[in-house]
Design a protein around this motif. Sequence first.
Motif, mmCIF file in Angstrom:
data_model
loop_
_atom_site.group_PDB
_atom_site.id
_atom_site.type_symbol
_atom_site.label_atom_id
_atom_site.label_comp_id
_atom_site.label_asym_id
_atom_site.label_seq_id
_atom_site.Cartn_x
_atom_site.Cartn_y
_atom_site.Cartn_z
ATOM 1 N N ARG A 102 72.595 32.198 50.938
ATOM 2 C CA ARG A 102 73.274 33.048 51.913
ATOM 3 C C ARG A 102 73.686 34.390 51.309
ATOM 4 N NH1 ARG A 102 78.634 31.257 55.446
ATOM 5 N NH2 ARG A 102 78.809 33.191 56.666
ATOM 6 N N TYR A 103 73.954 34.398 49.996
ATOM 7 C CA TYR A 103 74.497 35.594 49.368
ATOM 8 C C TYR A 103 73.605 36.210 48.291
ATOM 9 C CZ TYR A 103 78.774 33.900 51.604
ATOM 10 O OH TYR A 103 79.691 33.464 52.517
ATOM 11 N N ILE A 104 72.601 35.452 47.835
ATOM 12 C CA ILE A 104 71.755 35.937 46.745
ATOM 13 C C ILE A 104 70.291 35.881 47.172
ATOM 14 C CG2 ILE A 104 71.117 35.652 44.316
ATOM 15 C CD1 ILE A 104 73.712 34.088 43.917
ATOM 16 N N SER A 105 69.576 36.965 46.934
ATOM 17 C CA SER A 105 68.141 36.973 47.223
ATOM 18 C C SER A 105 67.393 36.242 46.115
ATOM 19 C CB SER A 105 67.626 38.417 47.303
ATOM 20 O OG SER A 105 68.244 39.112 48.373
ATOM 21 N N ALA A 106 66.410 35.457 46.499
ATOM 22 C CA ALA A 106 65.536 34.820 45.512
ATOM 23 C C ALA A 106 64.600 35.884 44.938
ATOM 24 C CB ALA A 106 64.754 33.688 46.162
ATOM 25 N N ASP A 107 63.716 35.481 44.052
ATOM 26 C CA ASP A 107 62.740 36.424 43.509
ATOM 27 C C ASP A 107 61.888 36.980 44.650
ATOM 28 O OD1 ASP A 107 61.948 33.681 43.641
ATOM 29 O OD2 ASP A 107 60.059 34.220 42.680
ATOM 30 N N ALA A 108 61.518 38.245 44.510
ATOM 31 C CA ALA A 108 60.742 38.901 45.570
ATOM 32 C C ALA A 108 59.442 38.132 45.829
ATOM 33 C CB ALA A 108 60.421 40.336 45.160
ATOM 34 N N TYR A 109 59.133 37.935 47.103
ATOM 35 C CA TYR A 109 57.925 37.222 47.522
ATOM 36 C C TYR A 109 57.838 35.858 46.846
ATOM 37 C CZ TYR A 109 56.854 41.830 49.304
ATOM 38 O OH TYR A 109 56.924 43.021 49.950
#
Length: 332
Positions: A102-109
């Motif tokens: 909810r608060y942190i983006s995973a690695d791009a793509y």
Amino acid sequence: MGLDVLEDQYVFIGGVGRSGTSIVRKLLAANHTVAAFPFEYRFIIDPDGIVDYLTASTNNWSPYIADKRLKRLEKLLLGLGRKKKIPHFVGEIIRSSNVFRRYISADAYHGWELEEHFPNYFKHVETLLVELCEFQFSATWAGAESFKVNNIVKYSPPREVSDVYLIFSRFLLSLFHGLLEECGKKILVEDNTWNLLFVDPLSRLFPNSRFIHVYRDPRDVVCSYREQRWMPSDLSQSAIICRDLYLQILNNLSSMSDQKILSVSLEELVNNQKQTVLSLASFCGIDEVEPMLQFPLSNESIGRWKKELTKSELIELEPILKDITERLGYAW
């Protein structure tokens, strides 16, 4: 470029997102002549991708701008080809946690591995990058990457727009032809989110391309938007984005011929499957429709706004969505 490559057919399905494009893609893929991706491959229309490069190439040029532009494209194409183990591992942790995601983006793509889907993916990418870069040399300048040892500048010369399109068209047609040839199909169907924002460059890149606009009651779209992690949870903000996307797409499609574009509503598809399937099949050049007629469809999400939106919320949405809702043929 061989004639067999030029005979391939490309159907781009698009909409504002959450409008039924994936349903139409799966329905068309039920036909034995159609190939479709189970995911969005992203590198044509995403930032730093092919359309982004083409758009920049029609405007300003300098050796430094060209260097940065080419490196961003290279990073995206190579990054999409094969997942990196450590970033992927961390991304898995983030995506498996309801709190983290909810608060942190995973690695791009996260999870993208295009080499698993496109035959000779890296070979095609290497050929493209070599064609775009005339030569490279060791040099540094004020805007070079910070603390880079032996910085390399990739020199991509100014080119005519038509020449740049030709380079990318050769790359894409060869790449996709390999995919179609491997699976024995002649029609590729894809539904990258918001690709109808880019119908002009896509038409130039793929000579045998057609476009299907799948639309849905904007109020239902907004109800779905606010549940997505890639959209605002705020109702009015989601409505503004939905309206602006619809307006831009309709504006782009207004200048296209009837032979190139077919518009289909999700409600029409669900409530009148046979006639809509026949229209889709005729438009795409598909003969066998029986598997498509048997494709399961549900009306559970049709008119969800009537259950989910309160009277006060509808009053809030009216000045934002009413005009575009009625323009699409839905009563307010």
